[in-house]
Motif scaffolding. Structure first.
Motif, PDB file in Angstrom:
ATOM      1  N   GLY A 180       0.814  -1.209   0.000  1.00 40.12           N
ATOM      2  CA  GLY A 180       0.000   0.000   0.000  1.00 40.12           C
ATOM      3  C   GLY A 180       0.848   1.259   0.000  1.00 40.12           C
ATOM      4  O   GLY A 180       1.870   1.329   0.680  1.00 40.12           O
ATOM      5  N   PRO A 181       0.440   2.274  -0.765  1.00 35.81           N
ATOM      6  CA  PRO A 181       1.222   3.512  -0.835  1.00 35.81           C
ATOM      7  C   PRO A 181       1.162   4.300   0.456  1.00 35.81           C
ATOM      8  O   PRO A 181       0.233   4.167   1.244  1.00 35.81           O
ATOM      9  N   TYR A 182       2.165   5.122   0.683  1.00 32.89           N
ATOM     10  CA  TYR A 182       2.213   5.984   1.857  1.00 32.89           C
ATOM     11  C   TYR A 182       2.828   7.321   1.466  1.00 32.89           C
ATOM     12  O   TYR A 182       3.561   7.426   0.482  1.00 32.89           O
ATOM     13  N   ARG A 183       2.505   8.345   2.224  1.00 36.23           N
ATOM     14  CA  ARG A 183       3.010   9.687   1.967  1.00 36.23           C
ATOM     15  C   ARG A 183       4.311   9.919   2.723  1.00 36.23           C
ATOM     16  O   ARG A 183       4.429   9.570   3.887  1.00 36.23           O
ATOM     17  N   GLU A 184       5.311  10.501   2.045  1.00 38.35           N
ATOM     18  CA  GLU A 184       6.561  10.851   2.699  1.00 38.35           C
ATOM     19  C   GLU A 184       6.512  12.289   3.227  1.00 38.35           C
ATOM     20  O   GLU A 184       5.998  13.160   2.535  1.00 38.35           O
ATOM     21  N   PRO A 185       7.030  12.553   4.443  1.00 32.28           N
ATOM     22  CA  PRO A 185       7.529  11.571   5.420  1.00 32.28           C
ATOM     23  C   PRO A 185       6.381  10.861   6.106  1.00 32.28           C
ATOM     24  O   PRO A 185       5.333  11.452   6.375  1.00 32.28           O
ATOM     25  N   ALA A 186       6.570   9.591   6.401  1.00 32.11           N
ATOM     26  CA  ALA A 186       5.502   8.764   6.961  1.00 32.11           C
ATOM     27  C   ALA A 186       5.317   9.061   8.450  1.00 32.11           C
ATOM     28  O   ALA A 186       6.266   9.398   9.156  1.00 32.11           O
ATOM     29  N   THR A 187       4.072   8.898   8.898  1.00 30.48           N
ATOM     30  CA  THR A 187       3.769   9.022  10.329  1.00 30.48           C
ATOM     31  C   THR A 187       3.503   7.670  10.966  1.00 30.48           C
ATOM     32  O   THR A 187       3.437   7.567  12.196  1.00 30.48           O
TER      33      THR A 187
END
Length: 387
Positions: A178-185
């Motif tokens: 699954g995709p994630y946004r950088e920077p990750a939380t």
């Protein structure tokens, strides 16, 4: 064009070092019976695409550049190349998979640029190197893909130019976590999918901080990948990329394997003065007090290429003559043999990849070469470690 400031600044250091170290050899070139004085102008991209475009404009209009050299940055490097194409100035770049170089500029493989040239490796080459390291742990495997939601992750997922065609042909299945946004939380969704797909190997292109966070949360959930293969920022020692001690501790325990495009053990020499890879790495460490970085060899090769082109072009003062010479250039460099006539697509010369892994050492992480398929002249220097 180098990132002297901003988040990419650690990657600008090898290029600025090489320019200083080679300064005595760059004062002039001989082309046939003529000698031409050479000036080296350095502009800061500031690790920002907009600033990089303005800096290219300054190189051309204020410094009257005849050729631009650049490296580093998934957004900055394409911005430099596009600005050079628009201003009709020859450009040579590196440290960026060639498919990304083409796609980031809105083109497709097979498209021929007029002024801009690149040398690197392909996403298919990375996938092949990673798959061979997975295969040292039994196999075939279902591999969890920790890829972001940005350009990098999108291209890695590409059904034709991404990882799947190479890895599936070798019998491996890819499970997109699954995709994630950088920077990750946080990575709770990705960790659940890792458990659902029963993946014990993970491949990624994450930043050091995001990969450390993922590994920490996976361990807390009772999951421990047997091996992580990671490109992008993990091709550099994490101890030099971030100052956060918890990141160092986490990644030192994670068995990170990566791609290797240059090392002190590579058997190549400079076309300028015969300097070996080991010589260059040793000099960099002696002069800077820092560990060698993979881009060091590529930065040196950039300068070799510029010197070669200015020495052999029909008229080294004419942009068109320089570009024509680049398009047909072949040269043995400290980064290996380069040949723009062979492709795999116009404007691209390929570098060979081998597989490496960060092993803990008394002076910090040490990059050992653990697989050299297709590049037997590059020696293996360690065994693959995994849980």
């Amino acid at each position: 064009m180098a990132p002297l400031t901003g988040r990419l600044a650690p990657l600008g250091k090898p290029l600025t070092y090489v320019l200083k170290a080679l300064a005595p050899q760059l004062g002039h070139v001989r082309n046939g019976n003529r000698r031409y004085d050479v000036t080296v102008a350095v502009r800061d991209s500031r690790s920002d695409p907009g600033a990089a475009r303005q800096a290219v404009h300054d190189l051309v209009t204020l410094d009257q550049a005849h050729i631009v050299l650049t490296m580093a940055g998934t957004q900055v490097l394409p911005a430099v190349a596009e600005a050079c194409e628009e201003l009709r100035i020859p450009c040579v770049s590196t440290t960026f998979p060639w498919q990304a170089y083409v796609h980031a500029r809105g083109a497709s493989p097979g498209h021929a640029f007029r002024w801009t040239y690149h040398f690197a490796w392909g996403l298919d080459d990375i996938a092949g190197v990673f798959a061979r390291m997975w295969e040292q742990i039994d196999g075939p495997h279902t591999v969890g893909c920790l890829w972001n939601d940005d350009f990098q992750g999108t291209l890695l997922r590409h059904p034709e130019h991404g990882f799947a065609p190479v890895t599936s042909a070798r019998g491996h299945a890819l499970a997109d976590l699954g995709p994630y946004r950088e920077p990750a939380t946080g990575f709770q969704t990705q960790i659940r999918r890792m458990r659902d797909h029963d993946t014990d190997i993970v491949t990624s292109a994450a930043t050091t901080a995001d990969l450390a966070l993922f590994h920490h949360e996976a361990r807390q959930a009772g999951l421990r990948p047997r091996l992580i293969t990671c490109s992008r920022w993990l091709t550099y020692p994490h101890s030099q990329i971030t100052t956060t001690p918890t990141v160092h501790t986490e990644l030192a325990d994670a068995h990170i394997a990566t791609l290797v495009y240059w090392s002190p053990n590579h058997p190549y020499r400079s076309s300028l003065d015969g300097t070996t890879c080991a010589d260059l790495a040793h000099a960099y460490q002696r002069d800077t007090g820092a560990s060698w970085l993979q881009p060091l060899g590529l930065a040196h090769a950039l300068v070799e290429i510029a010197h070669h082109v200015l020495s052999t072009a029909d008229d080294p003062t004419e942009h068109a003559a320089i570009a024509h010479t680049l398009a047909n250039a072949t040269l043995s460099t400290i980064a290996g043999p380069l040949d723009w006539k062979r492709g795999p697509t116009p404007n691209i010369a390929l570098l060979r990849l081998v597989g490496g892994q960060w092993h803990p050492g008394p002076k910090g992480p040490n990059l050992a070469i653990v697989t050299n398929h297709g590049a037997g002249d590059i020696p293996v220097t360690g065994g693959l470690q995994h849980t």
